[in-house]
Design a protein around this motif. Structure first.
Motif, PDB file in Angstrom:
ATOM      1  N   SER A  17      28.288  -9.822 103.548  1.00 62.22           N
ATOM      2  CA  SER A  17      27.085 -10.337 102.525  1.00 62.22           C
ATOM      3  C   SER A  17      27.614 -10.686 101.298  1.00 62.22           C
ATOM      4  O   SER A  17      28.790 -10.482 100.885  1.00 62.22           O
ATOM      5  CB  SER A  17      26.189  -9.154 102.509  1.00 62.22           C
ATOM      6  OG  SER A  17      26.746  -8.168 101.828  1.00 62.22           O
ATOM      7  N   GLN A  67      22.059 -14.522 103.570  1.00 62.66           N
ATOM      8  CA  GLN A  67      22.995 -13.689 102.586  1.00 62.66           C
ATOM      9  C   GLN A  67      23.362 -12.097 103.179  1.00 62.66           C
ATOM     10  O   GLN A  67      24.187 -11.700 102.612  1.00 62.66           O
ATOM     11  CB  GLN A  67      22.092 -13.583 101.373  1.00 62.66           C
ATOM     12  CG  GLN A  67      20.926 -12.727 101.329  1.00 62.66           C
ATOM     13  CD  GLN A  67      20.337 -12.871 100.056  1.00 62.66           C
ATOM     14  OE1 GLN A  67      20.710 -13.135  99.074  1.00 62.66           O
ATOM     15  NE2 GLN A  67      18.985 -12.408 100.161  1.00 62.66           N
ATOM     16  N   ASP A  68      22.966 -12.007 104.133  1.00 61.15           N
ATOM     17  CA  ASP A  68      23.100 -10.511 104.832  1.00 61.15           C
ATOM     18  C   ASP A  68      24.713 -10.590 105.290  1.00 61.15           C
ATOM     19  O   ASP A  68      25.103 -11.592 105.771  1.00 61.15           O
ATOM     20  CB  ASP A  68      22.081 -10.015 105.616  1.00 61.15           C
ATOM     21  CG  ASP A  68      21.107  -9.646 104.862  1.00 61.15           C
ATOM     22  OD1 ASP A  68      20.864  -9.393 103.661  1.00 61.15           O
ATOM     23  OD2 ASP A  68      19.940  -9.886 105.668  1.00 61.15           O
ATOM     24  N   ALA A  69      25.093  -9.452 105.852  1.00 57.08           N
ATOM     25  CA  ALA A  69      26.420  -9.391 106.656  1.00 57.08           C
ATOM     26  C   ALA A  69      26.026  -9.780 108.203  1.00 57.08           C
ATOM     27  O   ALA A  69      25.205  -9.388 108.623  1.00 57.08           O
ATOM     28  CB  ALA A  69      27.059  -8.051 106.268  1.00 57.08           C
ATOM     29  N   PRO A 109      23.091 -10.156 112.882  1.00 55.29           N
ATOM     30  CA  PRO A 109      23.083  -9.428 111.654  1.00 55.29           C
ATOM     31  C   PRO A 109      24.018  -8.123 112.027  1.00 55.29           C
ATOM     32  O   PRO A 109      24.075  -7.729 113.012  1.00 55.29           O
ATOM     33  CB  PRO A 109      21.697  -9.211 111.350  1.00 55.29           C
ATOM     34  CG  PRO A 109      21.071 -10.086 112.044  1.00 55.29           C
ATOM     35  CD  PRO A 109      21.942 -10.488 113.260  1.00 55.29           C
ATOM     36  N   GLU A 164      28.223  -7.993  98.945  1.00 54.31           N
ATOM     37  CA  GLU A 164      29.033  -6.699  99.302  1.00 54.31           C
ATOM     38  C   GLU A 164      30.434  -6.470  98.504  1.00 54.31           C
ATOM     39  O   GLU A 164      31.060  -7.324  98.302  1.00 54.31           O
ATOM     40  CB  GLU A 164      29.331  -6.864 100.865  1.00 54.31           C
ATOM     41  CG  GLU A 164      29.840  -5.858 101.484  1.00 54.31           C
ATOM     42  CD  GLU A 164      30.186  -6.138 102.987  1.00 54.31           C
ATOM     43  OE1 GLU A 164      30.355  -5.120 103.710  1.00 54.31           O
ATOM     44  OE2 GLU A 164      29.577  -6.980 103.198  1.00 54.31           O
TER      45      GLU A 164
END
Length: 795
Positions: free
Chosen positions: A411, A386-388, A360, A414
Motif C-alpha cells: 500500500s 492505494q491499498d495493498a 486486496p 505501508e
C-alpha cells in the motif's frame, strides 16, 4: 629379386668379357628401378684409364668401403637399404676427376594398408551384400601409369584368380560373381599387384572373415516426444545371430552456427530392434536424431536418416519469475501496475491462456472477492487502489491450470524496508549496481531496469550488488532496487539514470570564422544526437598553413570561441577543433580561411572619414546652390530707381527730415541692405522747430525700427536746407522718392520727382540749423531701402 640378381650377373660377365677387347669406360646397368629399401650393385668399367676411381651419389662422395675391385678394369659398388626415390650415381677417375660413366637409380614401393568391405549399393535393400570393395595406399613419385589387380589368395580360389582390376587405389566387384570364391562362412585372403612399364610390385596378403568386413544397411529410426523426455526407436537387418552394437547421436537446434552433436552411449543387443530414452531435454526445442549400428568387429553402418522432433513443454522448466512495476498514484489514488513475467518460448506449439488476478491483500488472506484480467503472453497492465494487493498470474493449457505465480504490491503508506545509497558505474556496456541494505533482514533483492520505459528487464539476487549484462550500447537506463522479505516486497528505490556506455563527445561544428590581417575569430558548437555522449573536458584548436607545421591551442570546456593571433597577412590557413572527454575524442571537419591584406579597421576608418567628407562637401555645395539660387532670385537694384533722404541722428530728439521708410510686405527684415562708411552718434544739434508733427515722426520710427538716412558725399558734413518727406504708398508697386537736397550735382542718385499723390502730398519746409564750421561732423550711417521691382513694373 633373384631374377634381378641373375640378370645382373649375366650383364656383369658380358661386360667383363667385352671389356677384355674394348678400350671403354662406362657404368652398368643403366636406369634401373629397385624396390624401396632393397639392395643393389653397380659396376664401373675403367678400360680407358689407369689408376683408381671413386663414386658420387647426387654429387656426394660415397664411402670407399662400399666399393670393391674385381680386376684392373672393373669396380663393383654395393648399395644397401636404398630409400632414395631417385638418385644419380657417377664413377670418376681419381687422377683426373673425369666422369667415366653414370646411371640413374629409381625406387618404387609396393601397395600397402590393403582392406576390403562387403556392403550394399542401395541402403534400402535387404538380403546379402551385393558389392565387394578393396582399397589400399600406394605412393608413386613421379606419377606413373599403374595397373592394379586384386587377386584371390585363398586356398579355395584357383591360382592367380582375379577379382577386379583398376587404375586407381580402389577396386569394386560384384559379390554375387565372386561369392563362390569367398563365401561368407569361410575366411578368405586377397593380394594387390601393381604393374608399370618398368617394374611389378605385390602387396602383402590381406586375410579376413567375411562377417568382420560386412557393413550392414543403415537403421530405420523414429522419435517420439513425451512431456519430459524423448523416445528413440530403430530397427536393422544383420543376417547374423551375432551381437549388434548401436550408437545414437542428437543435436539441439542452435540459434547461430552449426549444432553440436552429442553422442549417446553405445548399446549392445542381439535384437534387430532397439529403443532409447533421452532425458534432460529443453522444452519447446527442436532436436535432431540419427542412429548407426554394426556387427561385432565389423565396420559401422551409415548413419540413419536424421529425424527432427519438437519437445513438449515441461512444467518443471517453466519459471515465470513474476515481477511488477508500480507507478505513482494519480489524484484519485489509483495506481497503474505493470506486471511482467518470463515468456514461455514462442517455439512451443501448444496454446496457452494468461490471466492476472488482483486481490486486496486482506481479502486474499481471508478469501474475498477477486477480479481476473485476460493478458498477453509476457506483460499485463492493471489498476489498483492505494491499498495493498496481491497479483496472481495463472497460465492455462487446454483449459487446465498449467502453472501460476504471485507477487505483492504494498500500500502507499505501508511501512516497509527500503534500500539506500544506490551507486552505479559503467564498464563497456555493463552496469555495476551496489546499495546499502536495510537493517531489517531481507530474503533477497529484485533489480529491474529499462532504457525506454516500455521494455523491462529484471533479475533477483541475495547480495547487495548486481551486474547488468546484455545492455544496448550508449543508452541511459533507469534502475530500481526493491528488497524482498517473506511473502511481501518492500518499496523500490530508483538510482540516477546510468548510461550503459559513455561515448565520445558530440559533433563539433565550426560556426564562424572572422579573419583579419593578423588574427582570426573562431567560434564553434558541440551537438550530440545521443543521450550518453561524453562530457567535454577541453577543446584543442589546431591551425596552420598548408605547408607549415600545425599549431594548437587548448582551452577549457566552458569556452567556445577564441581569437588566434600572430597570423601572416593575406595567407591561407586551415583550422579544426578537437573535443576531448574522459571516454574519447571527436573533432570537427577542417575549415580553410584567408587573412586580410590590411587591417579591416583601417578600411572602416577611411570609409567613415570619406563618407563624412563627402557629406560635408555635398552639404556645402547644397548651401552654396541655395544661396546662389536666392541671389539669382534677388537682383541688385538700380540706384536710379531709389529714393534718398537724410535722416537725423539718433542723438537728436527730432529728426531734421523725418519720413516714413519704404515698406514692402513681401520682404523681411533680413532682406534689407545696409551700407555705411561709419556708424557713430551724430554731434549735430537738434533741428529747430518745424511745422511737422514730431509725434508722427516718433510713431513712425517705432513702427519701422531704425530710420535710414542717406547723405550725398558732398553734403555729409552739412545740414540739408530743405528736407523733403515722402510717404510710401500702401501698395508695393508704387515708388516714393525723398530728396533732401534737390540741386546736388554730385549725388549718386538721380534727381527724380516723387510720385505725386494728391491726397497724400503735403509740402513741408525744413528748418536750417546753424552748424559750426570748425567742428567736424562725424560720418552718418546711411541706410538704403530698396524697392525690389523696377519703377516701370510697378506702374
Amino acid at each position: 629379386m633373384y631374377s634381378f640378381l641373375a640378370l645382373f650377373t649375366l650383364v656383369l660377365i658380358a661386360s667383363i668379357c667385352k671389356g677384355l677387347h674394348d678400350n671403354t669406360c662406362r657404368v652398368v646397368p643403366k636406369d634401373q628401378y629397385i624396390e624401396v629399401g632393397s639392395d643393389t650393385k653397380v659396376v664401373c668399367q675403367t678400360s680407358c684409364i689407369r689408376g683408381k676411381i671413386f663414386w658420387t651419389l647426387d654429387n656426394r662422395h660415397i664411402n670407399e668401403s662400399l666399393s670393391s675391385t674385381i680386376n684392373s678394369t672393373h669396380t663393383v659398388l654395393s648399395l644397401r637399404n636404398f630409400t632414395n626415390r631417385s638418385a644419380t650415381l657417377q664413377c670418376h677417375s681419381a687422377a683426373t676427376q673425369q666422369v667415366l660413366g653414370g646411371t640413374t637409380i629409381r625406387t618404387y614401393s609396393k601397395p600397402s594398408k590393403l582392406s576390403c568391405l562387403l556392403h550394399h549399393d542401395n541402403q534400402a535393400t535387404q538380403g546379402l551384400p551385393d558389392l565387394f570393395t578393396c582399397s589400399w595406399e600406394h605412393q608413386i613419385d613421379p606419377p606413373l601409369e599403374i595397373n592394379y589387380t586384386v587377386l584371390c589368395d585363398s586356398w579355395s580360389c584357383p591360382p592367380q584368380s582375379e577379382i577386379c582390376s583398376s587404375h586407381q587405389t580402389t577396386c569394386t566387384s560384384n559379390y554375387v560373381d565372386i561369392s563362390d570364391k569367398m563365401p561368407l562362412a569361410w575366411p578368405s585372403s586377397v593380394v594387390v599387384i601393381a604393374r608399370s612399364a618398368a617394374w611389378n610390385a605385390s602387396s602383402d596378403p590381406y586375410e579376413f572373415n567375411p562377417f568382420n568386413i560386412l557393413k550392414i544397411t543403415r537403421p530405420n529410426v523414429s522419435v517420439v516426444a513425451v512431456s519430459d523426455h524423448l523416445s528413440v526407436e530403430w530397427n536393422v537387418t544383420s543376417f547374423s545371430e551375432r551381437k549388434l552394437h548401436c550408437q545414437v547421436k542428437y543435436a539441439k537446434a542452435a540459434d547461430e552456427g552449426t549444432p553440436e552433436w552429442v553422442l549417446n552411449m553405445t548399446l549392445e543387443t542381439k535384437e534387430e530392434k532397439g529403443e532409447m530414452s533421452v532425458e534432460n531435454v529443453e522444452s519447446c526445442r527442436n532436436y535432431t536424431f540419427a542412429v548407426r549400428c554394426a556387427l561385432a568387429e565389423a565396420p559401422w553402418s551409415d548413419w540413419s536418416q536424421e529425424r527432427t522432433v519438437l519437445t513438449k513443454l515441461n512444467k518443471g522448466d517453466v519459471e515465470l519469475h513474476l515481477w511488477r512495476k508500480v507507478a505513482e498514484a494519480d489524484r484519485n489514488g489509483v495506481r497503474k501496475v505493470h506486471a511482467m513475467w518470463t515468456e514461455i518460448p514462442s517455439t512451443c506449439q501448444d496454446t496457452f491462456t494468461y490471466t492476472v488476478r488482483q486481490t486486496p491483500y486482506r481479502e486474499h488472506v481471508t478469501g474475498g472477492n477477486h477480479t481476473d484480467t485476460l493478458c498477453g503472453s509476457s506483460v499485463c497492465d492493471i489498476d489498483v487502489n492505494q491499498d495493498a494487493h496481491r497479483i496472481n498470474l495463472r497460465i492455462f493449457h487446454d483449459d487446465f491450470l498449467f502453472v501460476e505465480d504471485s507477487v505483492y504490491v504494498p500500500s502507499i503508506g505501508e511501512s516497509l524496508p527500503r534500500v539506500t545509497d544506490i551507486r552505479t558505474s559503467t564498464l563497456e556496456r555493463v552496469i555495476l549496481v551496489s546499495w546499502k541494505a536495510h537493517a531489517q533482514p531481507v530474503s533477497g533483492y529484485m533489480i529491474d531496469y529499462t532504457h525506454d520505459g516500455n521494455q523491462y528487464h529484471w533479475k533477483q539476487t541475495t547480495y547487495t550488488n548486481a551486474t547488468l549484462f546484455d545492455l544496448l550500447d550508449k543508452k541511459p537506463y533507469d534502475i530500481t532496487v526493491t528488497p524482498l522479505f517473506g511473502d511481501k516486497t518492500g518499496h523500490g528505490t530508483q538510482a540516477l539514470p546510468t548510461c550503459s556506455r559513455v561515448g565520445d563527445p558530440g559533433n563539433v561544428t565550426i560556426t564562424e570564422l572572422k579573419a583579419k590581417d593578423k588574427s582570426v575569430l573562431v567560434r564553434w558548437t558541440v551537438k550530440s544526437q545521443e543521450a550518453c555522449s561524453g562530457v567535454v573536458v577541453d577543446y584543442t584548436i589546431f591551425y596552420g598553413t598548408q605547408e607549415g607545421p600545425p599549431l594548437n591551442v587548448t582551452v577549457e570546456s566552458t569556452t567556445q570561441d577564441i581569437i588566434l593571433k600572430g597570423l601572416n597577412p593575406e595567407t591561407q590557413y586551415r583550422v579544426y577543433i578537437k573535443a576531448t572527454a574522459l571516454t574519447g575524442t571527436s573533432k570537427s571537419s577542417e575549415r580553410l580561411f584567408k587573412t586580410k591584406r590590411f587591417d579591416p579597421r583601417l578600411s572602416a576608418a577611411l570609409g567613415v572619414s570619406g563618407g563624412i567628407l563627402i557629406v560635408l562637401v555635398l552639404s556645402l555645395g547644397l548651401c552654396c546652390a541655395i544661396q546662389w539660387q536666392k541671389f539669382k532670385e534677388k537682383p541688385v537694384p538700380d540706384p536710379g530707381n531709389s529714393s534718398v533722404a537724410l535722416w537725423s541722428s539718433t542723438s537728436h530728439e527730432k529728426g531734421i527730415c523725418p519720413f516714413q521708410p519704404f515698406h514692402n510686405p513681401s520682404e523681411s527684415f533680413c532682406d534689407r541692405i545696409y551700407t555705411a562708411e561709419a556708424q557713430r552718434p551724430s554731434t549735430s544739434p537738434p533741428a529747430a522747430g518745424s511745422n511737422d508733427n514730431p509725434d508722427g515722426d516718433q510713431n513712425m520710427r517705432e513702427e519701422y525700427g531704425d530710420p535710414a538716412t542717406v547723405l550725398a558725399p558732398h553734403i555729409q558734413n552739412e545740414v540739408p536746407a530743405e528736407p523733403v518727406e515722402t510717404h510710401h504708398p500702401s501698395f508695393p508697386g508704387e515708388t516714393t522718392e525723398l530728396l533732401c537736397s534737390e540741386d546736388s550735382p554730385s549725388s549718386p542718385y538721380q534727381s527724380q520727382r516723387p510720385v505725386e499723390t494728391p491726397a497724400l502730398r503735403i509740402s513741408k519746409q525744413c528748418m536750417h540749423v546753424p552748424v559750426k564750421q570748425q567742428e567736424k561732423t562725424p560720418p552718418l550711417t546711411v541706410y538704403v531701402t530698396l524697392d525690389m521691382f523696377e519703377q516701370g513694373q510697378g506702374r
